[in-house]
Scaffold this motif. Structure first.
Motif, PDB file in Angstrom:
ATOM      1  N   GLY A 303       0.793  -1.222   0.000  1.00  0.00           N
ATOM      2  CA  GLY A 303       0.000   0.000   0.000  1.00  0.00           C
ATOM      3  C   GLY A 303       0.823   1.269   0.000  1.00  0.00           C
ATOM      4  O   GLY A 303       0.278   2.367   0.158  1.00  0.00           O
ATOM      5  N   GLN A 320       3.338   5.621   3.052  1.00  0.00           N
ATOM      6  CA  GLN A 320       1.999   5.121   3.374  1.00  0.00           C
ATOM      7  C   GLN A 320       1.640   5.665   4.751  1.00  0.00           C
ATOM      8  O   GLN A 320       2.258   5.274   5.748  1.00  0.00           O
ATOM      9  CB  GLN A 320       1.926   3.594   3.379  1.00  0.00           C
ATOM     10  CG  GLN A 320       0.511   3.110   3.638  1.00  0.00           C
ATOM     11  CD  GLN A 320       0.420   1.649   4.050  1.00  0.00           C
ATOM     12  OE1 GLN A 320      -0.628   1.207   4.477  1.00  0.00           O
ATOM     13  NE2 GLN A 320       1.497   0.903   3.937  1.00  0.00           N
ATOM     14  N   SER A 426      -2.148   3.710   0.564  1.00  0.00           N
ATOM     15  CA  SER A 426      -3.070   3.462   1.669  1.00  0.00           C
ATOM     16  C   SER A 426      -2.783   4.440   2.802  1.00  0.00           C
ATOM     17  O   SER A 426      -1.704   5.024   2.888  1.00  0.00           O
ATOM     18  CB  SER A 426      -2.912   2.029   2.172  1.00  0.00           C
ATOM     19  OG  SER A 426      -3.135   1.106   1.126  1.00  0.00           O
ATOM     20  N   ALA A 429      -0.921   3.766   8.154  1.00  0.00           N
ATOM     21  CA  ALA A 429       0.215   2.989   8.625  1.00  0.00           C
ATOM     22  C   ALA A 429       1.288   3.893   9.226  1.00  0.00           C
ATOM     23  O   ALA A 429       1.416   5.059   8.870  1.00  0.00           O
ATOM     24  CB  ALA A 429       0.814   2.168   7.490  1.00  0.00           C
ATOM     25  N   VAL A 507      -0.789  -1.116  11.659  1.00  0.00           N
ATOM     26  CA  VAL A 507      -1.967  -0.861  10.822  1.00  0.00           C
ATOM     27  C   VAL A 507      -3.215  -0.923  11.693  1.00  0.00           C
ATOM     28  O   VAL A 507      -3.223  -1.584  12.737  1.00  0.00           O
ATOM     29  CB  VAL A 507      -2.062  -1.899   9.677  1.00  0.00           C
ATOM     30  CG1 VAL A 507      -0.881  -1.741   8.721  1.00  0.00           C
ATOM     31  CG2 VAL A 507      -2.132  -3.323  10.213  1.00  0.00           C
ATOM     32  N   ALA A 513      -5.452  -5.406   6.236  1.00  0.00           N
ATOM     33  CA  ALA A 513      -4.160  -5.131   5.611  1.00  0.00           C
ATOM     34  C   ALA A 513      -3.583  -6.386   4.972  1.00  0.00           C
ATOM     35  O   ALA A 513      -3.024  -6.339   3.867  1.00  0.00           O
ATOM     36  CB  ALA A 513      -3.194  -4.566   6.648  1.00  0.00           C
ATOM     37  N   LEU A 579       3.235  -6.907   9.539  1.00  0.00           N
ATOM     38  CA  LEU A 579       2.028  -6.105   9.733  1.00  0.00           C
ATOM     39  C   LEU A 579       1.521  -6.376  11.138  1.00  0.00           C
ATOM     40  O   LEU A 579       1.297  -7.538  11.510  1.00  0.00           O
ATOM     41  CB  LEU A 579       0.967  -6.479   8.696  1.00  0.00           C
ATOM     42  CG  LEU A 579       1.338  -6.229   7.231  1.00  0.00           C
ATOM     43  CD1 LEU A 579       0.284  -6.809   6.302  1.00  0.00           C
ATOM     44  CD2 LEU A 579       1.526  -4.740   6.969  1.00  0.00           C
TER      45      LEU A 579
END
Length: 605
Positions: A303, A320, A426, A429, A507, A513, A579
């Motif tokens: 992203g 991001q 995105s 984050a 995230v 995600a 993540l």
């Protein structure tokens, strides 16, 4: 205060040890007898070499099993001592360390010990030498500093004093407050060492596991404060027996040693260092790579959007939310030591080379780093580039101190980049933490560096089971967790932990995600079904949750502060991404899941 180091604390020949101590900034050395015996240089030449290097010979050591023995044995000891005193005159050393006896011939007779030490001191005085009597923690009859002092006091000889050693005192749990009852003029020498808190035989503990002050669990600073209150004005000297230090290069070890004394002096109020400047966030993480395509594909699937290009270097900025990654494809940008295995072998491929740290005062942060012997890195920059201060961490990672546009008077690294057309990435984050593989012999050094230079707080060290060994890991953080760096190292010099270097992205929803990453063509690390079967037994999770976690390879942890969900990408070069979805109260990193992750990464090599 003057600083000194025992040659036994460093690896190499005696001349190599002396050179390393001088270059690190020490004022003097303790010469360990075995180092002198193994040296091809005669004592007078060693004396000249020390003088040329700006070093004094502060102590010759050790003289063993001298006191409280039958008279015929003591006569032989005096003959041996005379020979050593003649040698010390040639060497230029005016103080000798005498350890409390461990000999089976030694008698439990303090009066005899005092009488014989006084006779030894009289002989030493004829040569202009002082005798410093030290209680070994495993001494046959004298094993505590206060007992050794009582014997010295009873002897009443001006050339006889005591040597205090922090390891021998603190390893036995002795109360160092009693040191203040000793006149400072009778403390002839002070030796310092820290150590991890281990439940083992004190002799083995001493011989193999000592470390520099600030790297273990002892209150060395508290002990030094007691010593200074006596009026002691001799050097602070390091005597550290450590298997790792004996194998590591002497130069960096000596720098680490001197840094520990600078930090110790600051802690006890006798040193002057620029104040700590704790970083307040991560400005960027910089990857270097010979091939941008795999990295770009990975970042795109995560992203990130490529938003800018450096005006004078082949470096792209990917963003991001609040997370920023620099991708550097210039060969000149490859760091001098970062892309190496933990054993020191250069490695081709993608690696995490630099970290930008948000700092409330970048220049002050750089001044403290330099004062604490961090190598200041020259910048390869065009005239218009922002003049950022950077230093090297012990593993070679470059650390940049950034203001990121908060103050128009300070350089902004982002001004070096020109925007490029891009689709929005995105949102939401940020960099949760960064994990760095340390060379096997620099784990303790890295912890001290990040604590003292950057002002980060070390958490407890954690042992993690890897299919091919045991890994050690320790996180260092700032107060609010906006900077978290996890330092990891394999248990053996030959270990090459390819998967310990990564960037963790926080995230809002790890499930969303993970699904978006996979839908964009990214590869998630598969986790064995056995892990999620065990998860079902340990936690009350719904079937839908478990099915989702199995599908995406999500791992789960929970503590008193909340829940931690995380999953991993496949590795590109030496880097992978994590993540994470972290509840605000959760303070860990999912350490109990690390063995499963490591096994999965080994299987996917």
């Amino acid at each position: 205060m003057r600083t000194s180091i025992a040659t036994v604390s460093l690896s190499g020949s005696l001349t190599e040890k002396l050179t390393a101590a001088s270059r690190a900034g020490f004022d003097g050395v303790e010469i360990f007898e075995n180092d002198l015996l193994a040296s091809p240089l005669p004592p007078r030449e060693i004396r000249t070499r020390c003088a040329d290097l700006g070093l004094t010979v502060d102590l010759y050591q050790p003289m063993r099993d001298i006191e409280a023995v039958p008279e015929d044995e003591f006569g032989r000891n005096l003959r041996r001592a005379r020979n050593k005193f003649e040698l010390m005159q040639e060497l230029g050393a005016d103080t000798v360390l005498v350890c409390s006896s461990v000999s089976p011939l030694a008698l439990d007779d303090d009066d005899l010990a005092a009488s014989q030490l006084a006779r030894l001191a009289s002989l030493a005085q004829d040569f202009g030498i002082r005798v410093a009597y030290e209680a070994l923690a495993w001494g046959r009859h004298v094993s505590t500093y206060d007992h050794a002092w009582r014997i010295v006091e009873a002897a009443g000889h001006p050339a006889l004093g005591t040597c205090l050693d922090s390891f021998h005192i603190l390893s036995r749990g002795s109360d160092p407050k009693g040191i203040e009852d000793i006149p400072g003029a009778k403390i002839f020498f002070l030796q310092l060492a820290d150590a991890p808190m281990l439940a083992m035989d004190v002799l083995q503990w001493s011989r193999h596991y000592r470390c520099f002050p600030g790297q273990g669990g002892f209150d060395v600073a508290g002990l030094v404060r007691h010593v200074l209150r006596t009026g002691y004005d001799g050097p602070l000297s390091l005597e550290v027996f450590n298997d790792v230090f004996r194998q590591a290069e002497a130069g960096p070890t000596a720098v680490d040693a001197h840094r520990s004394l600078l930090v110790l002096q600051e802690a006890v109020g006798v040193g002057e260092l620029p104040a700590p400047v704790v970083p307040t966030g991560v400005a960027f993480a910089e990857l270097v790579t010979p091939d941008a395509e795999p990295v770009s594909a990975l970042l795109g699937a995560l992203g990130f959007a490529r938003t800018a290009r450096h005006r004078s270097k082949p470096v792209d900025l990917w963003e991001q939310g609040e997370a920023r990654i620099l991708v550097n494809t210039g060969p000149a940008a490859l760091p001098h030591s970062r892309l190496r295995s933990s054993g020191g072998t250069p490695i081709d491929g993608t690696g995490l080379a630099a970290i930008g740290l948000e700092s409330p005062d970048p220049r002050a942060a750089a001044r403290r780093a330099e004062a604490l012997l961090a190598p200041v890195l020259p910048r390869r920059r065009a005239p218009q580039d922002a003049p950022l201060d950077a230093v090297a961490a012990p593993d070679g990672t470059e650390l940049f101190f950034c203001a990121s546009g908060r103050d128009p008077e300070l350089p902004d690294w982002r001004a070096d980049f020109a925007a490029v057309p891009h689709e929005p990435g995105s949102a939401g984050a940020r960099i949760d933490h960064l994990a760095l593989t340390q060379p096997w012999h620099q784990y303790d050094e890295a912890t001290l560096f990040h604590r003292s230079v950057l002002g980060l707080y070390p958490q407890e060290s954690v042992d993690v089971a890897d299919p091919y060994g045991l890994l050690r890991s320790r996180a260092v953080t700032n107060g609010d967790g906006s900077v978290r760096i996890v330092l990891g190292v394999g248990a053996a010099p030959a270990d090459d932990t390819l998967h310990a270097q990564h960037i963790a992205l926080a995230v809002p929803d790890v499930v969303a995600a993970g699904r978006a990453f996979r839908a964009a063509g990214g590869g998630l690390l598969p986790i064995p079904a056995n892990y999620h079967d065990d998860l079902a037994a340990r936690y009350e999770l719904t079937d839908d949750e478990l099915d989702t976690y199995r599908d995406l390879g999500i791992l789960y942890d929970r503590d008193a502060g909340g829940v931690f969900r995380h999953c991993y990408t496949r590795t590109v070069g030496r880097v992978f991404f994590e993540l994470v979805e972290r509840d605000p109260g959760y303070r860990g990193y999912g350490a109990q899941n690390a063995p499963v992750r490591l096994a999965a990464q080994h299987a996917g090599r």
